[in-house]
Scaffold this active site. Sequence first.
Site, short mmCIF file in Angstrom:
data_model
loop_
_atom_site.label_atom_id
_atom_site.label_comp_id
_atom_site.label_asym_id
_atom_site.label_seq_id
_atom_site.Cartn_x
_atom_site.Cartn_y
_atom_site.Cartn_z
N LYS A 176 -11.18 15.54 -10.50
CA LYS A 176 -10.52 16.78 -10.06
C LYS A 176 -10.27 17.71 -11.24
O LYS A 176 -10.28 18.94 -11.09
CB LYS A 176 -9.20 16.45 -9.36
CG LYS A 176 -9.34 15.60 -8.11
CD LYS A 176 -7.97 15.18 -7.57
CE LYS A 176 -8.09 14.31 -6.34
NZ LYS A 176 -6.76 13.85 -5.84
N VAL A 177 -10.02 17.12 -12.39
CA VAL A 177 -9.79 17.87 -13.62
C VAL A 177 -10.87 17.47 -14.61
O VAL A 177 -11.19 16.29 -14.76
CB VAL A 177 -8.38 17.56 -14.19
CG1 VAL A 177 -8.20 18.19 -15.56
CG2 VAL A 177 -7.30 18.04 -13.23
#
Length: 305
Positions: A278-279
Site C-alpha cells: 500500500k505504501v
Amino acid sequence: MECDVPVRQVHLTSDMRVKSLIQAMEQAGAYNGGALSRAVQITGTMYKDADVTRFFGLAGAMVPAGMGGIVSDLMESGHIDVLVSTGANLTHDVIEAIGCHHFRGTEKCNDVELRHDEINRIYDVYLPNESFIKFEEFMQDVLSKIPDGTVLSISELLAHIGSHLPSGILATAARKKIPVFCPAVQDSMIGLQFWLYRQTHKVIIDAFGDMNKIMDICFAAKKAGAFLVGGGVPKNYILQSMLMTPKGFTYAVQLTGDRPDLGGLSGATLDEARSWGKVDEDAKTVTVYGDATITFPLIMSAVLE
C-alpha cells in the site's frame, strides 16, 4: 550504529511563530516532537510536488472538536484532491453549516442528567437534540429534491447535499468538485436520514458505485500522497485503493493515538503498510502519536506558514 546527530536543546523566544517552534523541535528530533517535525517536512514536500494526488482521511470526532474548518480551508486552497471521511464527521459538518453549534462542556458530568436535558455528549463537547431536529428537517428537504427512481453513488449523494449548504467541508467539496467518499455512510445520522426517506421514496444508493471513481483516480495518479487523521474505514479505504495499481503511496502521514501492538488498523504503522504494497518501499512516511486536535493544527499551521 553511530552517534553522529546530536539532540539540540530547544530554546523558545517571545516572538516565535509556529514554523520556528517546529524547526526548534526538529533540532531536538526526539519522541513525538521529532515525529511532528518530520510530519511537517513530509506534508510540505507532498503539497509542493505538482505530480502528487493528495488523499485526506478524516476519522474520529474532529468536526465536533473544531477541526473541520482546517479541512475545508485545505480543500479551498487546493491541498486536498480526494477526501475520505466517516459519516459522523460529515453529519456534524452539515449541523454546523445549517447554523447549529457544538458547545464546550465537560467530561465530569452526570450523563443521565444530560439525557434528561436532551444534550448529547462527545467527551467534553455537548450537542443539543434540537440540532438533530434541524438536521432532520434539512436532510429530508434536500433528499426530496432527488427524483424518485434515481440511482446515486455515495459521493454523488454527498455532492448533492453539499450543493445545498453555504459553508463547510461538503459545501467546499461540491463547489470545487472535490470527490468525498464515505464508504460507511450508513454508520451515521446521514445514513439514518436516508433510510427514513427511503421508507416512502424510491431513491437507490449504489454502495459500490464509487469504486470505479476512486480506482480511476488511483490509476491516473503519477504519485499519491496520504494525510490520515485517525484510522478506521477512511484510512483503509485510502490505502487499499492503491493495491490494484502497480504503485503505492509515495508520501504518507498518520496522526493517531492508538497502539500498534493490538493489531487494529487505526494503530497500525505505515511501515506495516509497506508489507502490503500500500505504501512504496522508499516512501516518505511518519506516524505522530498524540491527540490530533493538537498535532493536526500545529502541522498544518507550520506547513502553510
